[in-house]
Design a protein around this motif. Structure first.
Motif, PDB file in Angstrom:
ATOM      1  N   ALA B 290       0.839  -1.195   0.000  1.00 53.60           N
ATOM      2  CA  ALA B 290       0.000   0.000   0.000  1.00 53.60           C
ATOM      3  C   ALA B 290       0.877   1.249   0.000  1.00 53.60           C
ATOM      4  CB  ALA B 290      -0.928  -0.012   1.210  1.00 53.60           C
ATOM      5  N   PHE B 363      -8.743  12.463  -1.133  1.00 51.32           N
ATOM      6  CA  PHE B 363      -8.188  11.834   0.060  1.00 51.32           C
ATOM      7  C   PHE B 363      -9.185  10.871   0.719  1.00 51.32           C
ATOM      8  CE2 PHE B 363      -7.228  12.104   4.679  1.00 51.32           C
ATOM      9  CZ  PHE B 363      -6.010  11.465   4.636  1.00 51.32           C
ATOM     10  N   TRP B 364     -10.490  11.011   0.384  1.00 48.85           N
ATOM     11  CA  TRP B 364     -11.487  10.102   0.973  1.00 48.85           C
ATOM     12  C   TRP B 364     -11.148   8.645   0.679  1.00 48.85           C
ATOM     13  CZ3 TRP B 364     -14.537   6.398  -1.287  1.00 48.85           C
ATOM     14  CH2 TRP B 364     -14.641   6.400  -2.681  1.00 48.85           C
ATOM     15  N   MET B 365     -10.471   8.404  -0.446  1.00 48.82           N
ATOM     16  CA  MET B 365     -10.160   7.015  -0.790  1.00 48.82           C
ATOM     17  C   MET B 365      -9.268   6.379   0.278  1.00 48.82           C
ATOM     18  SD  MET B 365      -9.685   7.091  -4.922  1.00 48.82           S
ATOM     19  CE  MET B 365      -9.843   5.321  -5.064  1.00 48.82           C
ATOM     20  N   HIS B 366      -8.329   7.164   0.811  1.00 55.33           N
ATOM     21  CA  HIS B 366      -7.463   6.644   1.875  1.00 55.33           C
ATOM     22  C   HIS B 366      -8.274   6.420   3.157  1.00 55.33           C
ATOM     23  CE1 HIS B 366      -3.403   8.145   0.050  1.00 55.33           C
ATOM     24  NE2 HIS B 366      -4.191   7.589  -0.835  1.00 55.33           N
ATOM     25  N   VAL B 367      -9.160   7.372   3.464  1.00 51.20           N
ATOM     26  CA  VAL B 367      -9.956   7.269   4.688  1.00 51.20           C
ATOM     27  C   VAL B 367     -10.882   6.065   4.594  1.00 51.20           C
ATOM     28  CG1 VAL B 367     -11.653   8.435   6.133  1.00 51.20           C
ATOM     29  CG2 VAL B 367      -9.842   9.752   5.046  1.00 51.20           C
ATOM     30  N   SER B 368     -11.547   5.953   3.456  1.00 51.37           N
ATOM     31  CA  SER B 368     -12.542   4.898   3.301  1.00 51.37           C
ATOM     32  C   SER B 368     -11.892   3.520   3.306  1.00 51.37           C
ATOM     33  CB  SER B 368     -13.306   5.122   2.003  1.00 51.37           C
ATOM     34  OG  SER B 368     -14.236   4.112   1.801  1.00 51.37           O
ATOM     35  N   ALA B 369     -10.700   3.429   2.746  1.00 47.26           N
ATOM     36  CA  ALA B 369     -10.025   2.133   2.687  1.00 47.26           C
ATOM     37  C   ALA B 369      -9.422   1.760   4.044  1.00 47.26           C
ATOM     38  CB  ALA B 369      -8.940   2.153   1.619  1.00 47.26           C
ATOM     39  N   GLY B 370      -9.441   2.698   4.984  1.00 49.09           N
ATOM     40  CA  GLY B 370      -8.813   2.414   6.263  1.00 49.09           C
ATOM     41  C   GLY B 370      -7.316   2.219   6.127  1.00 49.09           C
ATOM     42  N   LEU B 371      -6.712   2.943   5.175  1.00 51.16           N
ATOM     43  CA  LEU B 371      -5.264   2.832   4.962  1.00 51.16           C
ATOM     44  C   LEU B 371      -4.527   3.281   6.220  1.00 51.16           C
ATOM     45  CD1 LEU B 371      -2.884   2.474   2.886  1.00 51.16           C
ATOM     46  CD2 LEU B 371      -3.062   4.928   2.527  1.00 51.16           C
ATOM     47  N   ALA B 520     -10.894  11.538   9.219  1.00 50.75           N
ATOM     48  CA  ALA B 520     -12.157  12.117   8.774  1.00 50.75           C
ATOM     49  C   ALA B 520     -12.180  13.624   9.012  1.00 50.75           C
ATOM     50  CB  ALA B 520     -13.325  11.451   9.500  1.00 50.75           C
ATOM     51  N   LEU B 523     -10.194  15.169   6.296  1.00 50.60           N
ATOM     52  CA  LEU B 523     -10.939  15.168   5.031  1.00 50.60           C
ATOM     53  C   LEU B 523     -11.943  16.313   4.988  1.00 50.60           C
ATOM     54  CD1 LEU B 523     -11.706  13.825   2.355  1.00 50.60           C
ATOM     55  CD2 LEU B 523     -13.281  12.371   3.629  1.00 50.60           C
TER      56      LEU B 523
END
Lengths: 294, 527
Positions: B290, B363-371, B520, B523
C-alpha cells in the motif's frame, strides 16, 4: 456482443461477491479463500445501525439526532429534499465525516471505535468528492484494491471484470481526469465494489449516468442483494427508488420522517405523494409571472 | 466600464476582508510597510538628485528593470495572490474585450504593491526636477509609462502562465522552464562571483545603456537622456516606452478576448497508458505494498500535475535568490555554492507542509479504505525522496565545485540532508494538523482559495519555526565547520544524515498516528 459480455461480467462479478470479504480485517488471510464459504454465523439482522447522529455546521444543525436501522439484505433507498442532510448522514455512516454525537454500527461493529474492523465491510460511493484523477481508470481500481491490502491477482481479475461489467474497458487506459461525469461515477463505483464489501453505501449513484449504464448498475446491485449483500442508496428520483428499493427512509431537516418497507412508507399512495405529505409540500405558489418569452 | 469593474473589485476586496480577520491584518501590515518605506524612497530620490547624471541614469534604469521583472515574475509565483477580478469571470456577460481589458488593468492597479510601485515611479521625477521644465515633463510622462508597463506585465504574465500550465504540454514546458532557470543561475553565479562586487558595478552603465532601449529601461532612460541634452534619444526612448505600453495593452486585450471565449481547457486529447500500479504477483499484499502504491501515485502527480510544479517553482525561488545574492555579496568561505544544496533541500522538504491538501477531496479514498496512516505518510515521503535526494546530492557536489571548496562538501551535504529530513518530517505532521486550501486538481495552479490567508500563515510560520529549531544542531555544526575547523565536515555529515533520518521517521510515525485518529476530520477540511 456488448450486451452478452456485460451480463457475463455482471454474473462473474456476482460470483466474486459470494466470497467473504478478502480484506485486512482478519489478519491477512493466508490464501485467497476460493472455496471456504463464510461460516454461516447468525448474522445480525441490522446491517447499518445509526443512533443519535448529530452534525452541526456552525449555526446550522445539518443532522438532528438521527436514528435509522437498515436491515441486512435490503435494498434501502434514502430520499429527501436538497439540504435534508442525506449526504451528511451517509458520510457519517461511512467514516468520512466525524459525527458530533451518536454511534454507527456496521454489522454490529462500531465504525468510529473500531474503524479497522468496520471499514473492510463497507463499500462507499460518496457524492461530490473527487478521486485521484491523474490515474487511469484501471489504475484507480488497482489503487483502491492495494490500499485495502488485497492480493494482486485478485485485484487484477476483479478490475478486469468491473471494467467489463461497467462498460469502461475502452476507457481503462484513459486518465480519469478526462472522464465524463457519468464515467467518473462508474469508476468510483468500481472502486467501492473491488473489495467485495458486505454493505454498499451509494450517494446518488445514478446521477449523470446514462440509461444503459444505470440498467447495468441496477442489475449488479440486485444480484448483490440477492447474494445476501446490503445496499443503501440515496436519490432524488422517486420513481427509481420506488422501482428498485424494498425499504426506504424519508429524511427532512436532518431527521428521519418515515422509514420501513416501501409498502409501509407509501401506505397505498405513490411514494412521491407521501414524500410531499411528509414534508408538508408547498405547491408552486410564488410563480414567476414575468417569465414568458419577450 | 472602468468604474463598474473598479467598484466590483473594491466590493470583492471588502467582502473578502469581512470574511477573514487575517486579511484585514495582512492588508494593514502591507499598507504599514508601504507607508514606512515611503520616506526611504523619497530620501533615496533626493540623494540621487545630488549625484552625477551617469549615476542617476544607470541606477534608475536598473531599479526600473528590477521592478518590471518583479511585476512580470512575482504574480505568477505568488499563486495568483490577487485573482479577484479575472477575465474568465466575465465570460458569460458578453462584453467587448476592447473595453473590458483596460478596465481590468485599472482594477488590478488597486492594490498595495501597485500603488507603491506608482509612488516609486513618480518619485523618480524628483531626481530630474533640477534639469529644467522640459526634462521634468519627459520624466513625468516616462514615469506614467513605467507604471503602466509594470501593471500590464503582471496581467500578461499571469494570463500567459495560466494558459501554458493548464494545457496538455504543461508538464514538459514547466519542467523545461525549471531546468533552464536552474541552469541559468549557475553561469550567473560563476560570472558574478568572478567579477566581484566592484567589477559588477563597473558593468552597470553599459548594461543600463542597452536596457534603455528595451521595455525594461526605456521609460527610465528617457529622462536621463533628456537631462544629458540628448533630445532625440530622449524622445525616441519615450516613444518606445509608450509603444511598449500600447503593445502590452494590445497583447492583454487579445488574451482577454481569448480567455472569454476559449478558456484554457484542462482536458486535452485523452492520455492513455497501461496500468502501472498493480504489477504481477499473488498472495496477500501488506502495508508495504500500500505504501508503494501511495508513493507511485504521488510520483505520478509530481510528474504530471502542474500544481505540484508551480508550488515547487515558488518554493525554489527563494533559495536560488539567496544563493545568488550571497555569491554576489561574496561572503568569505560561505559562498553561494556551498549553501545551494542546503537551501534547496530545506525548501523542498518544508515545501510539503501542506501536502495532504493537494489530494483535495480525493483523500477520501485513503480514509474509506482504512489505509494505515503510516503507509500514507511513508508513501508520500518515498515519492519526494525519489527525485529530491539525487537532486540535493547533485547540487551539493555542484556547489562545492563552484565554490571550489571540496573540503566543505561533507558539511554542505550534511546540512542539506538534515534540513531535508527536518523539513519533511515536520511537513508530514503539519499537513495533517494544519491543512490549508490548495488549488484543486485540474484548476489553474495559480488560483487561491479566498479566506485561507490566516490558515496558510499559521501553518507556514509554525512549520518553519519547528523545522528551524529541529535543525539547530546541524546548522551550528555547519557554521563551526565553515568558520572554525573544516575538519568537522565529517561530523556535520553524520549528524545531518542521522538527525534528518530520525526526525523524518518520527514525522512519519507521528503524522501517521494523527492521521489514523483524525482522518475524517482532515478530510472535512480539504473541501
Amino acid at each position: 456482443m456488448g450486451d452478452g459480455s456485460r451480463t457475463d461480467g455482471a454474473r462473474g462479478y456476482a460470483h466474486v461477491m459470494t466470497k467473504p470479504p478478502t480484506t485486512p480485517s482478519a489478519p491477512p488471510s493466508s490464501a485467497p479463500v476460493p472455496t471456504a464459504e463464510p461460516p454461516a454465523a447468525p448474522e445480525p439482522p441490522v446491517a447499518l445501525r445509526l443512533r443519535g447522529l448529530v452534525k452541526r455546521f456552525g449555526e446550522t444543525l445539518a443532522v438532528d439526532s438521527l436514528d435509522l436501522d437498515i436491515p441486512a439484505g435490503s435494498m434501502f433507498g434514502v430520499v429527501g429534499p436538497n439540504g435534508a442532510g442525506k449526504t451528511t448522514t451517509l458520510s457519517m455512516a461511512t467514516g468520512l465525516l466525524a459525527p458530533d454525537a451518536g454511534q454507527v454500527h456496521v454489522y454490529g461493529v462500531d465504525l468510529w471505535r473500531e474503524p479497522a474492523k468496520a471499514k473492510p465491510l463497507l463499500g462507499v460511493l460518496p457524492d461530490g468528492l473527487r478521486v485521484f484523477d491523474r490515474l487511469t481508470g484501471a489504475e484507480l481500481i488497482s489503487y483502491a484494491g492495494l490500499l485495502r491490502g488485497m492480493p494482486r491477482d485478485v485485484i487484477a481479475e476483479r478490475r478486469d471484470d468491473l471494467l467489463t461489467a461497467l462498460d469502461l474497458h475502452a476507457a481503462s487506459k484513459t486518465l480519469v481526469a478526462d472522464f465524463s461525469a457519468g464515467m467518473s461515477k462508474k469508476i468510483t463505483l468500481a472502486c467501492a465494489l473491488v473489495h467485495a464489501p458486505r454493505l454498499l453505501v451509494l450517494d446518488e449513484p445514478f446521477e449523470a449516468v446514462d440509461p444503459v449504464s444505470a440498467g447495468v448498475i441496477r442489475r449488479i446491485l440486485a444480484e448483490f442483494v440477492a447474494q445476501g449483500g446490503t445496499v443503501v442508496l440515496s436519490s432524488h428520483v422517486m420513481a427509481l427508488v420506488e422501482r428498485m428499493c424494498d425499504h426506504v427512509a424519508v429524511i427532512g431537516a436532518g431527521r428521519v420522517l418515515a422509514t420501513g418497507s416501501l409498502d409501509d412508507v407509501r401506505a397505498g399512495a405513490e411514494l412521491e405523494e407521501r414524500f410531499f405529505d411528509l414534508l408538508g409540500a408547498r405547491g408552486p405558489e410564488a410563480g414567476l409571472a414575468w417569465l414568458r418569452p419577450s | 466600464m472602468v468604474a463598474t469593474v473598479v467598484r466590483l473589485r473594491l466590493l470583492l476586496l471588502r467582502n473578502m476582508m469581512s470574511r477573514e480577520i487575517w486579511r484585514v491584518i495582512l492588508f494593514g501590515l502591507g499598507a504599514l510597510w508601504a507607508v514606512s518605506m515611503l520616506p526611504a524612497v523619497l530620501g533615496g530620490a533626493r540623494w540621487l538628485s545630488g549625484q552625477e547624471t551617469t549615476v542617476q541614469s544607470s541606477s534608475l534604469v536598473v531599479v526600473g528593470a528590477v521592478l518590471l521583472v518583479g511585476w512580470f515574475v512575482l504574480p505568477v509565483l505568488m499563486f495568483g495572490a490577487d485573482e479577484t477580478v479575472t477575465p474568465r469571470k466575465f465570460a458569460t456577460l458578453g462584453l467587448d474585450p476592447r473595453r473590458l481589458a483596460p478596465a481590468l488593468v485599472v482594477a488590478a492597479s488597486m492594490s498595495i504593491p501597485a500603488v507603491f510601485t506608482g509612488f516609486v515611479c513618480l518619485a523618480s521625477v524628483i531626481v530630474w526636477r533640477g534639469y529644467g521644465l522640459a526634462t521634468t515633463v519627459v520624466a513625468l510622462a516616462a514615469a506614467l509609462a513605467a507604471f503602466a508597463t509594470c501593471v500590464l506585465a503582471a496581467r500578461v504574465s499571469t494570463a500567459l502562465a495560466t494558459r501554458l500550465l493548464s494545457s496538455r504540454r504543461a508538464r514538459e514546458l514547466a519542467g523545461v522552464a525549471a531546468v533552464v532557470a536552474v541552469i541559468a543561475v549557475v553561469p550567473l553565479l560563476i560570472g558574478l562571483g568572478s567579477l566581484g562586487l566592484e567589477g559588477t558595478l563597473e558593468r552597470v552603465p553599459r548594461v543600463a545603456a542597452v536596457l534603455s532601449y528595451t521595455p525594461f529601461g526605456a521609460a527610465w532612460g528617457a529622462p536621463a537622456a533628456a537631462a544629458q541634452g540628448a533630445w532625440s534619444a530622449a524622445i525616441g526612448q519615450l516613444l518606445l516606452a509608450w509603444g511598449f505600453v500600447g503593445l502590452g495593452l494590445l497583447v492583454w486585450t487579445r488574451q482577454v478576448d481569448r480567455l472569454l471565449v476559449d478558456p484554457p481547457s484542462t482536458v486535452g486529447a485523452s492520455r492513455r497508458r497501461a496500468d502501472a500500479f498493480l504489477g504481477a504477483g499473488s498472495g496477500p499484499t501488506t502495508t508495504a505494498h500500500a505504501t508503494l502504491a501511495v508513493a507511485r501515485r504521488s510520483l505520478r502527480y509530481w510528474l504530471g500535475d502542474p500544481r505540484y510544479l508551480a508550488s515547487l517553482a515558488s518554493t525554489l525561488l527563494m533559495p536560488l535568490l539567496i544563493a545568488l545574492l550571497l555569491s554576489v555579496v561574496g561572503l568569505e568561505a560561505v559562498s553561494g555554492g556551498v549553501l545551494l544544496a542546503p537551501l534547496v533541500a530545506g525548501a523542498v522538504g518544508w515545501g510539503r507542509h501542506n501536502d495532504t491538501a493537494f489530494d483535495g477531496t480525493a483523500f477520501w479514498m485513503h480514509v474509506s479504505a482504512g489505509l494505515p496512516g503510516i503507509a500514507d505518510r511513508a508513501g508520500r515521503v518515498l515519492a519526494l525522496a525519489a527525485w529530491a535526494l539525487p537532486l540535493v546530492v547533485g547540487l551539493a557536489v555542484g556547489g562545492a565545485w563552484l565554490a571550489d571548496r571540496w573540503d566543505l562538501l561533507g558539511a554542505s551535504l550534511g546540512l542539506a540532508l538534515g534540513l531535508f529530513g527536518a523539513g519533511l518530517g515536520v511537513a508530514m505532521v503539519s499537513s495533517v494538523l494544519l491543512p490549508y486550501p490548495a488549488p484543486r486538481a485540474g484548476e489553474s495552479p495559480f488560483s487561491t482559495e479566498t479566506g485561507a490567508v490566516g490558515a496558510s500563515l499559521v501553518a507556514q510560520l509554525l512549520s518553519t519555526a519547528v523545522t528551524g529549531v529541529l535543525a539547530v544542531p546541524v546548522t551550528v555544526l555547519f557554521w563551526l565547520t565553515v568558520t572554525r575547523s573544516p575538519g568537522l565536515a565529517g561530523v556535520t555529515l553524520a549528524v545531518g544524515l542521522l538527525g534528518g533520518a530520525v526526525v523524518l521517521a518520527a514525522g512519519i510515525v507521528l503524522g501517521g498516528r494523527l492521521l489514523d485518529a483524525r482522518g475524517a476530520q482532515l478530510l472535512a477540511r480539504l473541501h
